[in-house]
Design an enzyme around this catalytic site. Structure first.
Site, short mmCIF file in Angstrom:
data_model
loop_
_atom_site.label_atom_id
_atom_site.label_comp_id
_atom_site.label_asym_id
_atom_site.label_seq_id
_atom_site.Cartn_x
_atom_site.Cartn_y
_atom_site.Cartn_z
N ARG B 8 42.88 31.06 47.76
CA ARG B 8 43.28 31.00 46.34
C ARG B 8 44.05 29.70 46.06
O ARG B 8 43.94 29.12 44.98
CB ARG B 8 44.12 32.21 45.94
CG ARG B 8 45.42 32.32 46.70
CD ARG B 8 46.32 33.43 46.18
NE ARG B 8 47.39 33.69 47.14
CZ ARG B 8 48.60 34.07 46.80
NH1 ARG B 8 48.92 34.25 45.54
NH2 ARG B 8 49.51 34.29 47.72
N SER B 34 49.76 33.68 40.63
CA SER B 34 49.11 34.32 41.78
C SER B 34 47.69 33.80 42.01
O SER B 34 47.26 33.61 43.13
CB SER B 34 49.04 35.83 41.58
OG SER B 34 50.33 36.35 41.39
N GLU B 55 41.66 41.75 30.55
CA GLU B 55 40.59 41.14 31.34
C GLU B 55 39.24 41.22 30.65
O GLU B 55 38.40 40.33 30.79
CB GLU B 55 40.53 41.78 32.73
CG GLU B 55 41.79 41.55 33.57
CD GLU B 55 42.96 42.45 33.16
OE1 GLU B 55 42.73 43.43 32.41
OE2 GLU B 55 44.10 42.19 33.57
N PHE B 80 40.11 43.45 39.04
CA PHE B 80 40.05 43.52 37.58
C PHE B 80 38.88 42.69 37.04
O PHE B 80 38.23 43.06 36.07
CB PHE B 80 41.36 43.03 36.95
CG PHE B 80 42.58 43.69 37.55
CD1 PHE B 80 42.63 45.07 37.72
CD2 PHE B 80 43.67 42.93 37.97
CE1 PHE B 80 43.74 45.68 38.29
CE2 PHE B 80 44.79 43.53 38.53
CZ PHE B 80 44.82 44.91 38.70
N ARG B 164 44.17 36.21 49.25
CA ARG B 164 45.60 35.97 49.09
C ARG B 164 46.21 35.40 50.36
O ARG B 164 47.15 34.60 50.32
CB ARG B 164 46.28 37.29 48.74
CG ARG B 164 47.79 37.21 48.73
CD ARG B 164 48.41 38.54 48.31
NE ARG B 164 49.86 38.43 48.31
CZ ARG B 164 50.64 38.73 49.34
NH1 ARG B 164 50.10 39.17 50.46
NH2 ARG B 164 51.94 38.58 49.26
#
Ligand SMILES: Cc1ncc(C[n+]2csc(CCOP(=O)(O)OP(=O)(O)O)c2C)c(N)n1
Ligand SMILES: [Mg+2]
Lengths: 280, 311
Positions: B8, B34, B55, B80, B164
């Site tokens: 990410r 994030s 979203e 999402f 992540r």
């Protein structure tokens, strides 16, 4: 507006209505009710208001129209055909396997369609993106949207509404076709979205209420919308579902049922009679 | 080579690196710190749009922007982006074949402590079933940069899957990647390990474990899951005779399924799958979770041997 101009719009709208009936009858399915109720607004937009050119349907500076209530493809197609985007005769290929006229509007096959729709509320949200692009690029095109009153029950409508007000998308002009009906009956019985104007006002929109079948009111509302800055525009247009065809008016049953040939002929005869009265 | 970097983070860096292209718009849904789109936001604030926690609206708005000539990166957590907004992605992005690149971060169970609600283990299966979309699941920083570049250079919808957790570097930063082409990381003749994302590092370790038992494993990184590199898979089937796949995703509909679809119709050989077996994730330390769910080099090696024993 001059009487002559109103007369001309009324004639055009009547021809568009005839196209809706021919197309849905030929397809044996489709949605005449909500198509007929928003016809006058579509006529005003495509024949008086919008900066569009049938020869250049992809011009980046054109005004956009998104039929968020995509099941009303028949009125969008009939309007586009009448305006010269494709031959009127093609309307009778609606929904057929070898036709480019998909059951719901498809931007990749139908000239003049600015967004593929059919899943309710997504069109309004896409229109927010088009209006944002206009702001980012400093272009002065406007984005018009056709919404159903039942469609307002979708959560995405309110996500889009919040975003449009947050980003001050005054280049967006939406119409709610407030015909009071959805598939299963009256909107107030199925899942009441009222009070509609108050809700959009609370979301930060510039809201006006009009008669959807009165060209002078449509014009005035659009002119007001163009003159106000900083807020997206909602025009709550009180309409009659099935407008123009006596046996379809105000009937939820004609939401998604095509006329049989005999019914189509009866409806067209009524509309022809109306055209003749306009000429007189 | 650099130390551990989350894919990410490499995504965020690539957006900044390629961000001078005025057509690029980056959108987020209240997760820009994030998803790492915040770097782009700082550098190009006029072209970063926060849509708030919405979203579905993020995806359709991205579609609308794309109809006006923009290349739109729409970011959120994978669960999402692919889950909540599935039908928006399907109908407003993929059906009209629009230039929206979904930057989905926090994929897989290596999300860790946030637990099952935030661990997308079915996103590839969902996205893979939609026509027109391309899917890239990179394993490190260099391949993540490539994923962003490929998405910019190739028209149409993309789903880019990022993690992540900081992961080791597999590729040199000058590596030449090709969209839709897998990479042979280690040649071998006895069995092929086909992996992507976080599992590529474990695939390489598994090959070492197998080597100790005189098993010569081929290791392939299929970064582009769609369109998948049929040639590299068929060649592996023909030359090594059996396959094991490894993915941080349910074995239903992900990389393993995609490989099996090719193998069964072109050159049937045994295909064993390492992945999540019809279970939700849970909270915990990412490395402990990978152990618990069998996403390990040891398990890949064991399944590779099982695959060979089926011959
Ligand atoms: C997301 C979604 N849910 C359900 C439908 C099925 N559907 C098509 S039309 C319709 C009713 C729409 O009513 P309204 O918005 O009032 O339209 P109008 O009366 O103008 O025809 C429904 C539920 C759909 N097209 N999209
Ligand atoms: Mg209605």
């Amino acid at each position: 507006m001059e009487q002559k101009e109103i007369l001309s719009l009324k004639k055009t709208a009547t021809n568009i209505r005839k196209g809706i009936l021919r197309a849905t009858c030929s397809a044996g399915s489709g949605h005449p009710g909500g198509s007929l109720s928003i016809t006058d607004i579509m006529t005003y937009l495509y024949f008086k208001e919008m900066n569009i050119d049938p020869k250049e349907p992809k011009n980046p500076d054109r005004d956009r129209f998104v039929m968020s209530k995509g099941h009303c493809a028949p009125v969008l197609y009939s309007t586009l055909a009448e305006r010269g985007f494709f031959p009127v005769e093609d309307l009778e290929t609606l929904r057929k396997t070898d036709s480019y006229l998909e059951g719901h509007p498809h931007m990749r096959t139908v000239p003049g369609v600015d967004m593929s729709t059919g899943s309710l509320a997504q069109g309004m949200s896409a229109a927010v993106g088009m209006a944002l692009a206009g702001k980012i690029d400093n272009k002065d095109y406007r984005v018009f949207v056709g919404l159903g009153d039942g469609e307002l029950e979708e959560g995405l409508i309110w996500e889009a509404s919040m975003a449009a007000a947050h980003y001050k998308l005054d280049n967006m002009i939406c119409f709610v076709d407030y015909n009071g009906l959805q598939i299963d009956g009256k909107i107030t019985d199925v899942m009441n979205p009222e009070p509609i104007a108050d809700k959009f006002e609370a979301f930060g929109w510039y809201v006006q209420s009009i008669d959807a079948h009165d060209y002078e009111q449509i014009e005035k509302a659009i002119e007001n919308a163009k003159n106000q800055k900083g807020k997206p525009n909602m025009i709550v247009a009180h309409s009659i579902k099935g407008k123009g065809v006596s046996f379809m008016e105000g009937q939820a049953g004609w939401h998604g049922v095509a006329p049989k040939p005999e019914e189509r002929d009866r409806a067209i005869a009524e509309l022809d009679e109306y055209l003749a009265s306009l000429d007189a | 080579m650099a130390g551990n970097i989350a894919t990410r983070a490499a995504y965020g860096d690539a957006l900044v690196e390629f961000g001078s292209d005025e057509r690029i718009i980056v959108m987020d849904a209240d997760l820009s710190k994030s998803t790492k789109t915040d770097g782009f936001q700082k550098k190009y604030p006029d072209r970063h749009i926060n849509m708030g926690i919405a979203e579905a609206n993020l995806m359709c708005t991205a579609a609308g922007l794309a109809t006006c000539g923009k290349i739109v990166f729409a970011s959120s957590f994978a669960v999402f982006a692919a889950g909540r907004a599935f039908e928006q992605v399907r109908n407003s992005i993929c059906y009209p074949n629009l230039n929206v690149k979904i930057g989905a971060t926090h994929a897989g169970i290596s999300v860790g402590e946030d637990g099952a609600s935030h661990q997308a283990i079915e996103d590839i299966a969902i996205m893979r079933s939609i026509p027109n979309i391309s899917i890239i699941s990179p394993c490190d920083a260099a391949s993540s940069r490539f994923a962003v570049k490929a998405a910019i250079e190739n028209d149409g919808p993309f789903y880019l899957r990022f993690g992540r957790l900081a992961v080791p570097q597999i590729y040199d930063e000058n590596t030449k990647f090709e969209f839709g082409k897998g990479m042979v990381l280690k040649d071998g003749t006895d069995v092929s390990i086909i992996a992507n994302g976080l599992m590529v590092q474990y695939a390489l370790e598994a090959a070492k474990i197998l080597a100790e038992q005189d098993i010569n494993a081929r290791v392939i990184d299929i970064h582009t899951i769609k369109p998948i590199d049929r040639d590299i898979i068929i060649k592996a089937a023909k030359e090594t005779g059996c396959i094991v796949t490894a993915e941080e995703h349910t074995i239903m509909g992900g990389l393993g399924s995609a490989v099996a679809e090719v193998v069964t119709s072109e050159y049937p050989v045994p295909v064993k799958m390492v992945g999540i077996e019809d279970k939700f994730g849970k909270s915990g330390n990412p490395y402990e979770l990978l152990e618990i769910y069998g996403l390990t080099a040891e398990n890949i090696a064991a399944k590779a041997i099982e695959s060979m024993q089926m011959l």
